[in-house]
Motif scaffolding. Structure first.
Motif, PDB file in Angstrom:
ATOM      1  N   ASN B 128       0.890  -1.237  -0.042  1.00  0.00           N
ATOM      2  CA  ASN B 128      -0.039  -0.025   0.062  1.00  0.00           C
ATOM      3  C   ASN B 128       0.978   1.254   0.047  1.00  0.00           C
ATOM      4  OD1 ASN B 128      -2.548  -1.228  -0.148  1.00  0.00           O
ATOM      5  ND2 ASN B 128      -2.838  -0.775   1.871  1.00  0.00           N
ATOM      6  N   GLY B 129       1.801   0.989  -0.734  1.00  0.00           N
ATOM      7  CA  GLY B 129       2.836   2.266  -0.757  1.00  0.00           C
ATOM      8  C   GLY B 129       3.676   2.364   0.236  1.00  0.00           C
ATOM      9  N   THR B 130       3.735   1.794   1.235  1.00  0.00           N
ATOM     10  CA  THR B 130       4.493   1.860   2.566  1.00  0.00           C
ATOM     11  C   THR B 130       6.102   1.293   2.003  1.00  0.00           C
ATOM     12  OG1 THR B 130       4.217  -0.185   3.354  1.00  0.00           O
ATOM     13  CG2 THR B 130       2.760   1.736   3.940  1.00  0.00           C
ATOM     14  N   GLY B 131       6.146   0.618   1.053  1.00  0.00           N
ATOM     15  CA  GLY B 131       7.366  -0.151   0.763  1.00  0.00           C
ATOM     16  C   GLY B 131       7.838  -0.613  -0.614  1.00  0.00           C
ATOM     17  N   ASN B 132       8.617  -1.600  -0.747  1.00  0.00           N
ATOM     18  CA  ASN B 132       9.064  -1.883  -1.993  1.00  0.00           C
ATOM     19  C   ASN B 132       8.212  -3.079  -2.340  1.00  0.00           C
ATOM     20  OD1 ASN B 132      10.264  -3.055  -4.159  1.00  0.00           O
ATOM     21  ND2 ASN B 132      12.191  -2.974  -3.533  1.00  0.00           N
ATOM     22  N   ASN B 133       7.137  -3.246  -3.356  1.00  0.00           N
ATOM     23  CA  ASN B 133       6.311  -4.336  -3.637  1.00  0.00           C
ATOM     24  C   ASN B 133       7.104  -5.478  -4.245  1.00  0.00           C
ATOM     25  OD1 ASN B 133       3.810  -3.952  -2.719  1.00  0.00           O
ATOM     26  ND2 ASN B 133       3.075  -2.576  -4.524  1.00  0.00           N
ATOM     27  N   THR B 134       8.434  -5.325  -4.645  1.00  0.00           N
ATOM     28  CA  THR B 134       9.129  -6.293  -5.449  1.00  0.00           C
ATOM     29  C   THR B 134       9.955  -7.442  -4.704  1.00  0.00           C
ATOM     30  OG1 THR B 134      11.016  -5.047  -6.094  1.00  0.00           O
ATOM     31  CG2 THR B 134       9.174  -4.681  -7.557  1.00  0.00           C
ATOM     32  N   VAL B 135       9.868  -7.015  -3.233  1.00  0.00           N
ATOM     33  CA  VAL B 135      10.728  -7.933  -2.539  1.00  0.00           C
ATOM     34  C   VAL B 135       9.895  -8.464  -1.202  1.00  0.00           C
ATOM     35  CG1 VAL B 135      12.925  -6.660  -3.133  1.00  0.00           C
ATOM     36  CG2 VAL B 135      11.507  -6.133  -0.937  1.00  0.00           C
ATOM     37  N   LEU B 136      10.368  -9.598  -0.680  1.00  0.00           N
ATOM     38  CA  LEU B 136       9.825 -10.091   0.468  1.00  0.00           C
ATOM     39  C   LEU B 136       9.914  -8.956   1.892  1.00  0.00           C
ATOM     40  CD1 LEU B 136       8.897 -12.678   2.053  1.00  0.00           C
ATOM     41  CD2 LEU B 136      10.941 -12.845   2.953  1.00  0.00           C
ATOM     42  N   ASN B 137       8.865  -8.588   2.280  1.00  0.00           N
ATOM     43  CA  ASN B 137       8.753  -7.519   3.346  1.00  0.00           C
ATOM     44  C   ASN B 137       8.404  -8.380   4.542  1.00  0.00           C
ATOM     45  OD1 ASN B 137       9.309  -4.851   2.331  1.00  0.00           O
ATOM     46  ND2 ASN B 137       7.815  -5.591   0.609  1.00  0.00           N
ATOM     47  N   VAL B 138       8.896  -7.815   5.747  1.00  0.00           N
ATOM     48  CA  VAL B 138       8.823  -8.335   6.930  1.00  0.00           C
ATOM     49  C   VAL B 138       8.307  -7.166   8.091  1.00  0.00           C
ATOM     50  CG1 VAL B 138       9.952  -9.612   8.740  1.00  0.00           C
ATOM     51  CG2 VAL B 138      10.604 -10.049   6.703  1.00  0.00           C
ATOM     52  N   ALA B 139       7.460  -7.480   9.043  1.00  0.00           N
ATOM     53  CA  ALA B 139       6.901  -6.669   9.679  1.00  0.00           C
ATOM     54  C   ALA B 139       6.833  -7.034  11.196  1.00  0.00           C
ATOM     55  CB  ALA B 139       5.843  -5.683   9.362  1.00  0.00           C
ATOM     56  N   GLN B 140       7.263  -6.183  12.361  1.00  0.00           N
ATOM     57  CA  GLN B 140       7.063  -6.701  13.638  1.00  0.00           C
ATOM     58  C   GLN B 140       5.641  -6.475  14.255  1.00  0.00           C
ATOM     59  OE1 GLN B 140      10.591  -5.906  12.641  1.00  0.00           O
ATOM     60  NE2 GLN B 140      10.753  -8.260  12.859  1.00  0.00           N
ATOM     61  N   LEU B 141       5.195  -7.427  14.845  1.00  0.00           N
ATOM     62  CA  LEU B 141       3.801  -7.395  15.440  1.00  0.00           C
ATOM     63  C   LEU B 141       3.919  -7.952  16.925  1.00  0.00           C
ATOM     64  CD1 LEU B 141       1.524  -8.193  12.413  1.00  0.00           C
ATOM     65  CD2 LEU B 141       1.670  -6.124  13.516  1.00  0.00           C
ATOM     66  N   ARG B 142       3.488  -7.283  17.900  1.00  0.00           N
ATOM     67  CA  ARG B 142       3.199  -7.904  19.147  1.00  0.00           C
ATOM     68  C   ARG B 142       1.880  -8.935  19.419  1.00  0.00           C
ATOM     69  NH1 ARG B 142       7.129  -7.123  23.052  1.00  0.00           N
ATOM     70  NH2 ARG B 142       8.011  -5.052  22.082  1.00  0.00           N
ATOM     71  N   VAL B 143       1.800 -10.179  20.008  1.00  0.00           N
ATOM     72  CA  VAL B 143       0.718 -10.906  20.273  1.00  0.00           C
ATOM     73  C   VAL B 143      -0.105 -10.191  21.464  1.00  0.00           C
ATOM     74  CG1 VAL B 143       0.093 -12.796  20.940  1.00  0.00           C
ATOM     75  CG2 VAL B 143       1.783 -12.858  19.410  1.00  0.00           C
ATOM     76  N   ILE B 144      -1.213 -10.234  21.477  1.00  0.00           N
ATOM     77  CA  ILE B 144      -2.101  -9.816  22.741  1.00  0.00           C
ATOM     78  C   ILE B 144      -2.907 -10.854  22.963  1.00  0.00           C
ATOM     79  CG2 ILE B 144      -2.088  -7.346  22.328  1.00  0.00           C
ATOM     80  CD1 ILE B 144      -4.661  -7.647  21.023  1.00  0.00           C
ATOM     81  N   ALA B 145      -3.589 -11.201  24.113  1.00  0.00           N
ATOM     82  CA  ALA B 145      -4.373 -11.986  24.649  1.00  0.00           C
ATOM     83  C   ALA B 145      -5.721 -11.918  23.808  1.00  0.00           C
ATOM     84  CB  ALA B 145      -4.796 -11.996  26.179  1.00  0.00           C
ATOM     85  N   ASN B 146      -6.323 -13.089  23.718  1.00  0.00           N
ATOM     86  CA  ASN B 146      -7.774 -13.206  22.823  1.00  0.00           C
ATOM     87  C   ASN B 146      -8.694 -12.137  23.443  1.00  0.00           C
ATOM     88  OD1 ASN B 146      -6.523 -14.992  21.205  1.00  0.00           O
ATOM     89  ND2 ASN B 146      -8.188 -16.442  21.094  1.00  0.00           N
ATOM     90  N   GLU B 147      -8.679 -12.231  24.862  1.00  0.00           N
ATOM     91  CA  GLU B 147      -9.625 -11.517  25.680  1.00  0.00           C
ATOM     92  C   GLU B 147      -9.479  -9.974  25.322  1.00  0.00           C
ATOM     93  OE1 GLU B 147      -7.489 -13.504  27.376  1.00  0.00           O
ATOM     94  OE2 GLU B 147      -8.916 -15.204  27.360  1.00  0.00           O
ATOM     95  N   GLU B 148      -8.215  -9.580  25.267  1.00  0.00           N
ATOM     96  CA  GLU B 148      -8.116  -8.226  25.054  1.00  0.00           C
ATOM     97  C   GLU B 148      -8.540  -7.992  23.540  1.00  0.00           C
ATOM     98  OE1 GLU B 148      -4.439  -5.184  24.570  1.00  0.00           O
ATOM     99  OE2 GLU B 148      -4.022  -6.964  25.680  1.00  0.00           O
ATOM    100  N   CYS B 149      -8.315  -8.740  22.718  1.00  0.00           N
ATOM    101  CA  CYS B 149      -8.515  -8.659  21.382  1.00  0.00           C
ATOM    102  C   CYS B 149     -10.072  -8.609  21.106  1.00  0.00           C
ATOM    103  CB  CYS B 149      -7.983  -9.860  20.553  1.00  0.00           C
ATOM    104  SG  CYS B 149      -8.244  -9.860  18.777  1.00  0.00           S
ATOM    105  N   ASN B 150     -10.626  -9.704  21.895  1.00  0.00           N
ATOM    106  CA  ASN B 150     -12.147  -9.599  21.873  1.00  0.00           C
ATOM    107  C   ASN B 150     -12.864  -8.057  22.223  1.00  0.00           C
ATOM    108  OD1 ASN B 150     -13.119 -11.729  20.324  1.00  0.00           O
ATOM    109  ND2 ASN B 150     -12.565 -12.999  22.008  1.00  0.00           N
TER     110      ASN B 150
END
Lengths: 459, 228
Positions: B128-150
């Protein structure tokens, strides 16, 4: 640039048997194109066997239409027959037509070329002019195509009305199903064989697309273009459309209503006719009849049977699921994965308690309706659970010998599906869900390691 | 991947259709087995002729001369247990493991990823325009508990799903990343904890992303490998 194979129609894994054929028929060592060239040079060669394993070439003086000839499956042989002998349409005025039509356009049986009665004539059959039996031929290049003297004394001769390959078959919708024998483009360029990679290298190898009928060098539409096309034998023109008439009333080619779906999609969703109009992540779709922000060739009028209405998700090109052009400039196309897949699970008629380890019923079908393999049988899947060690594994009834938490299962009779869960439902609530837990430290072996790249070491 | 950076994920596999176009991601869990999302395939028994897994490359459209590229035809597909949205794909031959192609670990059955665990997604999908579409991209994300997600998702998140926290800037999976991994670093190894499945919006700030929870299906994954 032109391959001599272009003059032949091929049948893979096929042998053409004939009483005069001997299995020790002289086999010459050469490649398939050399074999085709040799056969082309010999007037009495009508076909050849090619044996890829030992690059063997066997010339044949008959085709599948010859009396007493029989096609047989044989994985060792590929059969190539001269198009002039096996196509049921003509090219240009049919001068080279060598087919077996022997009735005129008016339905009168043809007179044998070596007979002089009822019509006396000047022609003497030989291998060069191809006058054989009473088959329609065009020895005088008649503009109306092949003809013959008739057996009706009142009518000396008549045209046989054999159509040109261009006119013989029309196409419906965008011609994905076209199986005609036209082998040149609308500008008259000869088509490249689909099984060759020259002069143009291409991805449409027939063995990779067994469902697309990529026969010889005939016009086809494997990529769901507007109409059939082919790669050309001209190195300067990669591909071109073929001039084939569109069949009248293509609207009738819409899938029957019982095959269409609206709230979910089956298979690849080619018959999805619902109104979802955003991508899986909510981006609105572009209208099919618009060319902005993305230009495209999927014009609704060229794909009548694909129902390219409004900006609805559709699958006009055999992609993996319904899709659309997006309204976002930076994203051309996207799948509409949010549309649910129609469940193809069959109706369940029995249930099990807990995880079904105690299930002793007689259901013997999987959730997809595949019949279960008997626990005592060894094909198509070699079982690791047998009645010898698990006596309650009866016949091909669904069981749960390994305590699978998703319920009773069985090996299936489908070679491509080793095992699957059965057409059963839990008797009360859903399958007992396991409690998630944070486990003690575990040791992993041979996985999850990678070369970490340290940025400070980069230039 | 929106909001990511070009990165290295040797277990992330690009699934290619017969035209050689990338259509989904996957994760190499055994040298001949890839785990992906069911949405990527038309049926559990669909013909796979011409479909391939491409491994060992960082590029979306690698050159044939790409030194690490392995193209392996797909020969078998096994659909996950009822309601799982999971699929396992068998490769025609084992992938050659090296510094560009590696296996990702599977978690213990029913393992619960602790909240705040740092994980990463990888894929060749839209940026979506945030990086290079032609290569493998990696992004960090932090897990949250399902209760919090819900709380945000109003109870929609099930036990067999797992969530990651939503940063206030767009970071997350997008079109073309589906089927790929959510990998978490645990006990010195990268472990496949989640499978990227379609969310309603790509990387929507303020909304936790939902993944398929792999630990619920580890016994099944091992059973498929054993019985096939």
């Amino acid at each position: 640039i032109r391959s001599p194979l272009n003059d032949f129609q091929s049948l893979t894994a096929t042998e053409l048997r004939h009483p005069s054929y001997q299995s020790d028929n002289q086999e010459r060592l050469m490649d398939v194109e050399e074999c085709a060239q040799l056969c082309n040079q010999l007037l009495d060669c009508r076909a050849f066997h090619y044996i890829p394993r030992n690059q063997g070439c066997q010339l044949l003086s008959w085709t599948q239409h010859s009396a007493q000839a029989q096609l047989q499956k044989n994985v060792l042989y590929d059969l190539y027959q001269k198009k002039d002998y096996v196509r049921d349409c003509i090219v240009n005025n049919g001068l080279n037509y060598r087919g077996t039509v022997a009735v005129t356009a008016g339905g009168i049986t043809c007179q044998h070329w070596n007979h002089k009665f009822p019509a006396d004539h000047k022609y003497i059959p030989d291998s060069r002019n191809g006058l054989e039996k009473n088959y329609c031929r065009n020895p005088d290049s008649d503009q109306q195509g092949p003809w013959c003297y008739t057996t009706n004394p009142e009518i000396r001769y008549q045209t046989c009305g054999i159509k040109t390959c261009q006119e013989a078959t029309c196409f419906t919708c965008n011609g994905e199903d076209y199986q005609g024998s036209l082998d040149y483009t609308e500008s008259g360029l000869e088509c490249q064989r689909w099984d060759l990679q020259y002069p143009h290298k291409h991805p449409y190898k027939p063995n990779k697309y067994p469902d697309k009928n990529l026969d010889d060098n005939y016009c086809r539409n494997p990529d769901n273009s507007e109409r059939p096309w082919c790669y050309t034998t001209n190195p300067l023109q990669e591909r071109e459309f073929c001039s084939i008439p569109r069949c009248p009333s293509t609207r009738q080619q819409q899938p029957p209503p019982k095959h269409t779906t609206h709230n979910c999609f089956k298979g690849k969703g080619e018959n999805y006719r619902g109104t979802a109009n955003t991508t899986a992540t909510g981006i609105p779709c572009q209208r099919w009849d618009a060319q902005t922000p993305h230009q495209h060739h999927f014009l609704p009028e060229n794909y009548e049977c694909k129902d390219l209405r409004e900006n609805y998700c559709r699958n006009p090109d055999g992609s993996e699921a319904p899709w659309c052009f997006t309204s976002r400039l930076g994203m051309r196309v996207a799948f509409c994965f949010q549309i649910k897949r129609c469940t193809d699970d069959i109706k369940v008629e029995d249930c099990y308690y807990e995880n079904g380890e105690q299930y002793r019923g007689s259901v013997s079908k999987t959730r997809k309706g595949i019949v279960c393999q008997h626990w005592s049988q060894k094909t198509p899947h070699k079982p690791q659970f047998t009645p010898t060690t698990y006596p309650w594994l009866e016949e091909n009834f669904c069981r749960n010998p390994d305590g699978d938490k998703y319920g009773p299962w069985c090996y299936t009779t489908d070679p491509g599906t080793p095992f699957d869960y059965c057409a059963l439902k839990p008797c009360r609530s859903g399958p007992k869900s396991s409690n998630l837990e944070t486990s003690d430290p575990v040791l992993f072996e041979e996985c999850g390691k990678r070369e970490e790249r340290r940025s400070r070491m980069l230039r | 991947v929106v909001g990511g950076r070009p990165g290295n994920s040797p277990w992330t596999v690009s699934l290619r259709n017969r035209q050689g176009q990338h259509f989904c991601g996957g994760s190499l869990v055994k040298d001949q087995w890839v785990v992906s999302a069911l949405q990527c395939f038309s049926s559990c028994r669909g013909p796979l002729t011409g479909y391939e897994a491409w491994l060992g490359t960082l590029f979306k459209d690698p050159q044939p001369s790409d030194p690490g590229l392995q193209k392996i035809p797909l020969i078998q597909m096994v659909c996950g247990p009822p309601g799982s949205q999971l699929v396992m794909i068998k490769l025609e031959r084992p992938a050659v493991l090296n510094n560009r192609v590696a296996l990702i670990c599977l978690p213990p059955e029913n393992y619960l990823v602790p909240g705040q665990t740092q994980c990463e997604i990888a894929g060749w999908g839209e940026t979506n325009g945030t990086g290079n579409n032609t290569v493998l991209n990696v992004a960090q994300l932090r897990v949250i508990a399902n209760e919090e997600c819900n709380i945000k998702h109003r109870g929609k998140v099930k036990n067999n799903e797992l969530c990651t926290m939503s940063p206030m800037v767009p970071v997350g999976a997008c079109e073309g990343d589906h089927g790929g991994p959510l990998a978490c670093f645990t006990h010195d190894c990268w472990v496949l904890e989640g499978i990227i499945i379609p969310n309603r919006v790509c990387a929507r700030p303020g909304w936790p992303a939902i993944f398929l929870r792999v630990s619920m299906y580890v016994d099944w994954i091992n059973k498929v490998i054993k019985l096939s």
